[in-house]
Structures are given as structure tokens and as C-alpha cells.
Design a protein around this motif. Structure first.
Motif, PDB file in Angstrom:
ATOM      1  N   GLU A 112      67.886  -4.240  44.365  1.00 55.60           N
ATOM      2  CA  GLU A 112      68.591  -5.623  44.752  1.00 55.60           C
ATOM      3  C   GLU A 112      68.153  -6.111  45.940  1.00 55.60           C
ATOM      4  O   GLU A 112      67.885  -7.411  46.347  1.00 55.60           O
ATOM      5  CB  GLU A 112      69.964  -4.851  44.823  1.00 55.60           C
ATOM      6  N   SER A 113      67.656  -5.119  47.143  1.00 52.71           N
ATOM      7  CA  SER A 113      67.462  -5.891  48.159  1.00 52.71           C
ATOM      8  C   SER A 113      65.851  -6.523  48.122  1.00 52.71           C
ATOM      9  O   SER A 113      65.549  -7.721  48.661  1.00 52.71           O
ATOM     10  CB  SER A 113      67.167  -4.698  49.466  1.00 52.71           C
ATOM     11  N   ALA A 114      65.064  -6.159  47.364  1.00 51.96           N
ATOM     12  CA  ALA A 114      63.570  -6.683  46.897  1.00 51.96           C
ATOM     13  C   ALA A 114      64.012  -7.959  46.447  1.00 51.96           C
ATOM     14  O   ALA A 114      63.252  -8.902  46.534  1.00 51.96           O
ATOM     15  CB  ALA A 114      63.055  -5.622  46.289  1.00 51.96           C
ATOM     16  N   VAL A 115      64.842  -7.912  45.408  1.00 48.02           N
ATOM     17  CA  VAL A 115      64.982  -9.261  44.619  1.00 48.02           C
ATOM     18  C   VAL A 115      65.522 -10.159  45.589  1.00 48.02           C
ATOM     19  O   VAL A 115      65.058 -11.398  45.592  1.00 48.02           O
ATOM     20  CB  VAL A 115      66.337  -9.139  43.364  1.00 48.02           C
ATOM     21  N   ALA A 116      66.550  -9.957  46.368  1.00 52.22           N
ATOM     22  CA  ALA A 116      66.924 -10.956  47.535  1.00 52.22           C
ATOM     23  C   ALA A 116      65.937 -11.456  48.229  1.00 52.22           C
ATOM     24  O   ALA A 116      65.981 -12.622  48.588  1.00 52.22           O
ATOM     25  CB  ALA A 116      68.068 -10.259  48.123  1.00 52.22           C
ATOM     26  N   ALA A 117      64.782 -10.621  48.588  1.00 53.00           N
ATOM     27  CA  ALA A 117      64.059 -11.268  49.612  1.00 53.00           C
ATOM     28  C   ALA A 117      62.889 -12.091  48.873  1.00 53.00           C
ATOM     29  O   ALA A 117      62.345 -12.978  49.455  1.00 53.00           O
ATOM     30  CB  ALA A 117      63.178  -9.840  50.098  1.00 53.00           C
ATOM     31  N   VAL A 118      62.712 -11.744  47.430  1.00 58.95           N
ATOM     32  CA  VAL A 118      61.670 -12.511  46.806  1.00 58.95           C
ATOM     33  C   VAL A 118      62.423 -13.909  46.721  1.00 58.95           C
ATOM     34  O   VAL A 118      61.828 -15.075  46.555  1.00 58.95           O
ATOM     35  CB  VAL A 118      61.422 -11.855  45.556  1.00 58.95           C
ATOM     36  N   GLU A 119      63.811 -13.962  46.061  1.00 64.66           N
ATOM     37  CA  GLU A 119      64.386 -15.162  45.740  1.00 64.66           C
ATOM     38  C   GLU A 119      64.458 -15.938  47.184  1.00 64.66           C
ATOM     39  O   GLU A 119      64.493 -17.444  47.062  1.00 64.66           O
ATOM     40  CB  GLU A 119      65.901 -15.010  45.474  1.00 64.66           C
ATOM     41  N   ALA A 120      64.592 -15.452  48.387  1.00 71.52           N
ATOM     42  CA  ALA A 120      64.583 -16.140  49.580  1.00 71.52           C
ATOM     43  C   ALA A 120      63.355 -16.732  49.786  1.00 71.52           C
ATOM     44  O   ALA A 120      63.221 -18.127  50.234  1.00 71.52           O
ATOM     45  CB  ALA A 120      64.828 -15.194  50.747  1.00 71.52           C
ATOM     46  N   VAL A 121      62.021 -16.292  49.534  1.00 73.65           N
ATOM     47  CA  VAL A 121      60.908 -16.757  49.716  1.00 73.65           C
ATOM     48  C   VAL A 121      60.553 -17.975  48.727  1.00 73.65           C
ATOM     49  O   VAL A 121      59.991 -18.993  49.293  1.00 73.65           O
ATOM     50  CB  VAL A 121      59.673 -15.920  49.704  1.00 73.65           C
ATOM     51  N   PHE A 122      61.083 -17.765  47.624  1.00 72.37           N
ATOM     52  CA  PHE A 122      60.998 -18.909  46.656  1.00 72.37           C
ATOM     53  C   PHE A 122      61.699 -20.114  46.903  1.00 72.37           C
ATOM     54  O   PHE A 122      61.497 -21.289  46.938  1.00 72.37           O
ATOM     55  CB  PHE A 122      61.349 -18.459  44.952  1.00 72.37           C
ATOM     56  N   ALA A 123      63.191 -19.804  47.362  1.00 72.20           N
ATOM     57  CA  ALA A 123      64.182 -20.968  47.844  1.00 72.20           C
ATOM     58  C   ALA A 123      63.515 -21.603  49.028  1.00 72.20           C
ATOM     59  O   ALA A 123      63.635 -22.895  49.192  1.00 72.20           O
ATOM     60  CB  ALA A 123      65.333 -20.226  48.364  1.00 72.20           C
ATOM     61  N   GLY A 124      62.728 -20.942  50.015  1.00 73.01           N
ATOM     62  CA  GLY A 124      62.179 -21.611  51.133  1.00 73.01           C
ATOM     63  C   GLY A 124      61.129 -22.424  50.707  1.00 73.01           C
ATOM     64  O   GLY A 124      61.005 -23.474  51.203  1.00 73.01           O
ATOM     65  N   HIS A 125      60.222 -22.323  49.761  1.00 74.67           N
ATOM     66  CA  HIS A 125      59.234 -22.990  49.295  1.00 74.67           C
ATOM     67  C   HIS A 125      59.796 -24.168  48.441  1.00 74.67           C
ATOM     68  O   HIS A 125      59.373 -25.406  48.673  1.00 74.67           O
ATOM     69  CB  HIS A 125      58.229 -22.227  48.408  1.00 74.67           C
ATOM     70  N   GLY A 130      66.150  -2.401  52.519  1.00 74.64           N
ATOM     71  CA  GLY A 130      67.299  -2.096  51.661  1.00 74.64           C
ATOM     72  C   GLY A 130      66.939  -0.602  50.981  1.00 74.64           C
ATOM     73  O   GLY A 130      67.942  -0.343  50.187  1.00 74.64           O
ATOM     74  N   ALA A 131      66.261   0.141  51.339  1.00 79.69           N
ATOM     75  CA  ALA A 131      66.052   1.506  50.652  1.00 79.69           C
ATOM     76  C   ALA A 131      66.905   2.334  50.943  1.00 79.69           C
ATOM     77  O   ALA A 131      67.441   2.431  51.999  1.00 79.69           O
ATOM     78  CB  ALA A 131      64.720   2.139  51.194  1.00 79.69           C
ATOM     79  N   ARG A 132      67.535   2.912  49.858  1.00 82.73           N
ATOM     80  CA  ARG A 132      68.615   3.842  49.969  1.00 82.73           C
ATOM     81  C   ARG A 132      68.157   5.287  49.427  1.00 82.73           C
ATOM     82  O   ARG A 132      67.562   5.372  48.376  1.00 82.73           O
ATOM     83  CB  ARG A 132      69.885   3.493  49.290  1.00 82.73           C
ATOM     84  N   GLY A 133      68.595   6.308  49.992  1.00 80.96           N
ATOM     85  CA  GLY A 133      68.430   7.833  49.683  1.00 80.96           C
ATOM     86  C   GLY A 133      66.934   8.163  49.318  1.00 80.96           C
ATOM     87  O   GLY A 133      65.795   7.244  49.795  1.00 80.96           O
ATOM     88  N   ASN A 134      66.501   9.384  48.999  1.00 76.83           N
ATOM     89  CA  ASN A 134      65.159   9.731  48.848  1.00 76.83           C
ATOM     90  C   ASN A 134      64.511   8.896  47.853  1.00 76.83           C
ATOM     91  O   ASN A 134      63.415   8.408  48.060  1.00 76.83           O
ATOM     92  CB  ASN A 134      65.315  11.161  48.421  1.00 76.83           C
ATOM     93  N   SER A 135      65.285   8.529  46.451  1.00 81.07           N
ATOM     94  CA  SER A 135      64.606   7.929  45.630  1.00 81.07           C
ATOM     95  C   SER A 135      64.180   6.572  46.026  1.00 81.07           C
ATOM     96  O   SER A 135      63.146   5.940  45.736  1.00 81.07           O
ATOM     97  CB  SER A 135      65.496   8.033  44.368  1.00 81.07           C
ATOM     98  N   GLY A 136      65.183   5.963  46.781  1.00 79.49           N
ATOM     99  CA  GLY A 136      64.890   4.606  47.056  1.00 79.49           C
ATOM    100  C   GLY A 136      63.857   4.293  48.043  1.00 79.49           C
ATOM    101  O   GLY A 136      63.191   3.506  47.870  1.00 79.49           O
ATOM    102  N   THR A 137      63.797   5.245  48.854  1.00 76.76           N
ATOM    103  CA  THR A 137      62.859   5.082  50.011  1.00 76.76           C
ATOM    104  C   THR A 137      61.422   5.286  49.175  1.00 76.76           C
ATOM    105  O   THR A 137      60.547   4.706  49.682  1.00 76.76           O
ATOM    106  CB  THR A 137      63.148   6.271  51.057  1.00 76.76           C
ATOM    107  N   ILE A 138      61.352   6.310  48.289  1.00 75.18           N
ATOM    108  CA  ILE A 138      60.142   6.566  47.684  1.00 75.18           C
ATOM    109  C   ILE A 138      59.654   5.170  46.526  1.00 75.18           C
ATOM    110  O   ILE A 138      58.482   4.931  46.841  1.00 75.18           O
ATOM    111  CB  ILE A 138      59.970   7.817  46.761  1.00 75.18           C
ATOM    112  N   LEU A 139      60.697   4.674  46.093  1.00 73.25           N
ATOM    113  CA  LEU A 139      60.519   3.352  45.399  1.00 73.25           C
ATOM    114  C   LEU A 139      59.934   2.083  46.428  1.00 73.25           C
ATOM    115  O   LEU A 139      58.903   1.586  45.811  1.00 73.25           O
ATOM    116  CB  LEU A 139      61.831   2.934  44.952  1.00 73.25           C
ATOM    117  N   ALA A 140      60.418   2.078  47.578  1.00 71.93           N
ATOM    118  CA  ALA A 140      60.010   1.032  48.607  1.00 71.93           C
ATOM    119  C   ALA A 140      58.446   1.148  48.916  1.00 71.93           C
ATOM    120  O   ALA A 140      57.899   0.334  49.094  1.00 71.93           O
ATOM    121  CB  ALA A 140      61.012   1.032  49.806  1.00 71.93           C
TER     122      ALA A 140
END
Length: 563
Positions: free
Chosen positions: A54-67, A95-105
């Protein structure tokens, strides 16, 4: 509904993939939570993966909105592949959470490093995707202090191996990676005893398979057929027949460290290398991801204070989260096995922009969510705060106009969990202060909400900031470095001096009347600005009081409220 397939891996494909992956993790979240047994069986792997994406999506949407806000010049409406990939990686990291979220990041960061290697490239092809998946798997494995087979690391490596042998376009490569990951996931119970005992597959690996399924859908337009997972015996969680599948966020069946410690860290590479060695001595499940001065640190320890102190020695830790595995929630550290505490009748949950205001709100009894500049909280963080408040009724103060949709989503989720939630659309922390000042938990809920809403609505808000770039404003053209005074969200004053600009903003606000001026001073503001504004109010406006708070690192130099 079938998606329009993306031919190449470009910025739009990054955006599409992130959105589809978030949706896939949302659908699978409860299933993944249920099968979470390794290394800690705390049932939150699916949630952690979802919040990270969800945090990754928010960051990508922000960069699209900026452009898109950049106007008609060619290319202004869409970021480059490098920009979108870096935004995805940065969003996941913070936005990474927990062991799994950190590895996904780290997996997303590894992919981004390859995708952004040629900063001018518009897109990449199947070969580029193969390289990105390989680097992602290798970098994730390097980030874990003691890699264990039968976990998400094994599934990621298998996906990369399968992709390496696939020739063709991005869709062909993505499908090969997905199928390789599915085969590896099915084999995880035979590799890890904890999974075999529980009769489940690895939860983090299950989440990665969902993310790779979204990658296939991005490039083919259709969701792939579900991978075959061998039958497992079910561990029932309230509903008969719900099988559990496992990941690296599970508590060992016996023993193990008492705390999970997570924080973001600003530090050099050399300092982080020393930190890794120190934390490895203190505990286990150590994962450190990131780079370029910003890191996400995750470790399980018995001495949480020592883990945080090690971060202080290495650099500047923040967004520190300490979870006691034996507690009823992350903020209870009493003896294991005690009776769950009684719910409070009512609580206030507020988003605040700095540590100083967080302390002020907490003293007033609110549960706070810290929002740092450029790092808005996700809806899941607000839901967690509502759970932490542990009340039957909750008043939610987003304190930011840009968080209205996020807060609404959090409120809806909390209501689905049986909590009565009222969302007051506060647009600034000073409006939240006004609302909190009239909060009376012993009053009827509806009456309390009406009173708080009225107080917030009667408070005009402003902020003094420094312009980052040249732009058009309601007050004219500003240059990078100019001091801007924003009233109710619009630029009203452009100046060169912080103190004079702040005084001009207060003058404009008090021209419409007012009885109280609230000033919240940021760490980077000149020390004399408050004295100057207080003197101006005292000498120019009879019967108007001024109250001053220190906000810490809050982004704005000064927050101003007039009520």
C-alpha cells in the motif's frame, strides 16, 4: 475484469502492477495471516505485506500526480520508468512492516535498481525483467543475516531461476517466474520443519506468489491460473476448514525473543555494517534493507532498548515500532496469559506531523500516528492505531486534507471490526488541537463529535513553508527558496523572511476576527519568529491570546491557527 496488457515494462506498467498486487494481497490477506507460523506465529504476514505494498502504491501514485500537474509539455504527464521504479522502492521501504514486508521492500528495491539503471530509458523488455527478478532475489537474500530455506527467499530465488530460462517478452518471463515460484512454494513444507508440523506452506512465499500473479496480469491482461499447492491439514481459526499457510513473521512454538523492533534509519553504509553485527549479537530474524542513506531495520530481540540504542549509535532512527510478542497488542508488555484488558468507552486517534505535537496530543489522551514530511501514513496504520486505542467509540482526526480518503478507508475498516468511528475532516493539526480541547469522553458520542467538529471548523489554519521550486500560486509566481504563507491551503503571501511572512499571515487571518492564535514552531524555524508574532498580536489586537507549542520536525516552519 481483464486488464489491458502492457507490452513493455514502463512507468505505466509499474503503476498497473503495484495496483494489481495490492488488490491481490488484499484478497489473500486473511488467508496468509492464518497460515503464518515461521519465524513467529503472530498471524500478521498478510497484513504486513498489504501495508508494505500500500505504501509503494501511494508513492507511485504521488509521482504520477506530480507529473500530471506539470502541464502540457511533452512527457510532463508521465514519469520515466526510473522515476516510477524508484518511487515504488522508496514507498515500500518507508512503509515496510514485519519480516515479510521488509523482505518484500528489498525485492522491490532490487528490481528498481535494475529498472532504473538507465535513467533515460522509456521502457525495458523481457531481458530487463529477467535481470530485475534475479537482482531482486539476490539482494533480498543478502539483506537477511541468516537466510533460511523454505521461506520467501527460496520462493524468490526459484522465481528468478525460472525467469532466467525464459525467452520472450515480459509476459512470457513473468509467467515463468510465477510458475517457478508456485512450484517452490508447494515444496516449502518439506524444507522447513515448522511448516511441516503445522501442515502449511510459507506465508511470505504465498504472498510473493500473489504479487507475481499480478505481474503476469499486468503483461497479459489476464490473471493466471492459481498454482497447485499440496493439500495440508487445517489449523482452524474460528471457521472450520480454513487452512493455514506460513511465513517469516511467525513466533516459534516455544522460546524465542520477546520483542520485534522495527525502525527507519538515516545512516552511512559503514555505520549500518557495524549495526548489522551488533544486532546479530542481540537477537535473530535480522533484516536490514535500503541504501543511499535510508534503511529499514527489523530484528527480534529480548532487549528492545539495546536494539534502539544500537540504531542511535549508527545514525538517526525514527518511526520506531516495538511489539511485545506475548502481549495482547503492541503496546501491552505485561505478563503472558493475563486477561485481555477492558475496552475504553471512547478514544481519539489523530495523525500528527511532528514529535512535539505527538507528545502534546498524547498528554491530552489521544492515540497518535506520526506523519513525517513526504511520508503520509497508509490506511492500515490508522486502523492499527484504532485497534491500539482499544475503545468502543473512536473519533478520528486526520489533520491533513490529503488524508481524507485514507482516513475514510480506515474508518470503514474499523467499523467493519465493530468499532463505532466518527471521522472529523480536520485539515491541519491546529484544527485537531481545537477539537481535542473541547473533547469530553463522558458526553454522549454524537454530542461530543458535534462539539469537536464545530471547534475544528471554527479554526482557520495556515502554515509557513519554504518553496522547493518555481511555481504559479494564488499570490503570484514564487521562486525556489521563497518563504510562502499558506492560508486554508492556498498561498496568500510570498516573502523572503520567515518572521515577516509569518507576521503578515497572522495579520491577514486576524483581519477577519479571532480570539485565540495558536503557533506550532518547527525545528527549522528561526527562534525569534514566535517572539515577533506574539508581540505583534499583543500590540495590535486587543483581547487576542496566543499559545505556543513546539512541533519538532513537522515539515512546515510554522503552523498557525486562529479561532
Amino acid at each position: 475484469m481483464p486488464q489491458v496488457p502492457q507490452t513493455f515494462f514502463d512507468a505505466l506498467a509499474v503503476r498497473t502492477w503495484c495496483g494489481l498486487a495490492l488488490a491481490a494481497l488484499g484478497r489473500a490477506r486473511e488467508e496468509i495471516d492464518a497460515i503464518n507460523v515461521y519465524p513467529v506465529a503472530d498471524g500478521d504476514t498478510g497484513t504486513n505485506l498489504y501495508l508494505t505494498m500500500e505504501s509503494a502504491v501511494a508513492a507511485v501514485e504521488a509521482v504520477f500526480a506530480g507529473h500530471e500537474a506539470g502541464g502540457p509539455p511533452a512527457g510532463a504527464g508521465r514519469p520515466t520508468l526510473a522515476e516510477a521504479a524508484r518511487a515504488m522502492a522508496h514507498g515500500a521501504l518507508i512503509g515496510a512492516r514485519g519480516n515479510s514486508g521488509t523482505i518484500l521492500a528489498q525485492l522491490l528495491r532490487g528490481m528498481a535498481q535494475v529498472l532504473a539503471d538507465d535513467g533515460d530509458a522509456i521502457h525495458t523488455d523481457g531481458r530487463g525483467l529477467r535481470l530485475a527478478l534475479r537482482h531482486a532475489a539476490d539482494s533480498a537474500r543478502d539483506a537477511v543475516a541468516h537466510p533460511v530455506e523454505g521461506t520467501v527467499l527460496t520462493v524468490a530465488s526459484a522465481a528468478a531461476d525460472a525467469a532466467t530460462g525464459a525467452e520472450g517478452d515480459c509476459g512470457t518471463v513473468a509467467r515463468a517466474a510465477y510458475e517457478g515460484a508456485g512450484t517452490a512454494l508447494a515444496a516449502t513444507p518439506a524444507q522447513l520443519a515448522a511448516l511441516a508440523r503445522a501442515g502449511v506452506v510459507d506465508a511470505g512465499g504465498r504472498g510473493l506468489v500473489a504479487v507475481l500473479a499480478a505481474l503476469v496480469e499486468t503483461f497479459t491482461g489476464e490473471a493466471p491460473r492459481a498454482v497447485a499447492v499440496p493439500a495440508v491439514h487445517a489449523r482452524v481459526h474460528g471457521t472450520e476448514g480454513v487452512a493455514e499457510v506460513c511465513d517469516g513473521d511467525d513466533r516459534p512454538e516455544t522460546g524465542g525473543p520477546a520483542f520485534e523492533v522495527i525502525y527507519l534509519l538515516e545512516a552511512s553504509d559503514a555505520a549500518v555494517a557495524r549495526l548489522r553485527r551488533r544486532l546479530d549479537e542481540l537477537g535473530d530474524s535480522l533484516v536490514v534493507v535500503g541504501g543511499d542513506g535510508l534503511w529499514n531495520v527489523h530484528v527480534h530481540v529480548d532487549d528492545a532498548g539495546a536494539a534502539v540504542e544500537a540504531g542511535v549509535e549508527a545514525g538517526r532512527p525514527y518511526r520506531i515500532r516495538i511489539t511485545h510478542f506475548g502481549a495482547e497488542d503492541a503496546h501491552m508488555t505485561g505478563e503472558a496469559g493475563r486477561q485481555p484488558r477492558e475496552r475504553a468507552q471512547r478514544a481519539v486517534v489523530a495523525v500528527v506531523p511532528g514529535e512535539g505535537l505527538a507528545g502534546l496530543y498524547a498528554e491530552a489522551g489521544a492515540t497518535t500516528v506520526l506523519a513525517r514530511p513526504g511520508e503520509p501514513p497508509a490506511s492500515g496504520e490508522l486502523v492499527e492505531a484504532v485497534r491500539r486505542a482499544h475503545a468502543r467509540e473512536v473519533v478520528l482526526l486526520p489533520n491533513d486534507a490529503d488524508l481524507r480518503h485514507t482516513a475514510a478507508a480506515a474508518a470503514e475498516q474499523a467499523r467493519a471490526e465493530g468499532v463505532r468511528v466518527a471521522l472529523i475532516p480536520t485539515r491541519s493539526a491546529v484544527q485537531g488541537i481545537a477539537a481535542l480541547a473541547v473533547h469530553e469522553p463522558d458526553r454522549r458520542f454524537d454530542e461530543d463529535v458535534v462539539s469537536m467538529t464545530s471547534a475544528a471548523g471554527a479554526t482557520r489554519y495556515a502554515e509557513v513553508v519554504v518553496a522547493e521550486r518555481q511555481s504559479w500560486t494564488m499570490a503570484g509566481i514564487c521562486q525556489a527558496g521563497d518563504v510562502l504563507g499558506l492560508i486554508d491551503g492556498d498561498v496568500a503571501v510570498i516573502g523572503s523572511d520567515v518572521t515577516l511572512t509569518a507576521a503578515a499571515v497572522v495579520d491577514r487571518m486576524l483581519a477577519a476576527g479571532g480570539e485565540m492564535v495558536t503557533l506550532v514552531l518547527g525545528d527549522e524555524a528561526p527562534l525569534d519568529v514566535v517572539d515577533h508574532v506574539e508581540t505583534r498580536v499583543r500590540e495590535g489586537y486587543l483581547a487576542v491570546d496566543t499559545v505556543v507549542y513546539r512541533g519538532g520536525r513537522q515539515g512546515a516552519l510554522l503552523l498557525i491557527g486562529v479561532e
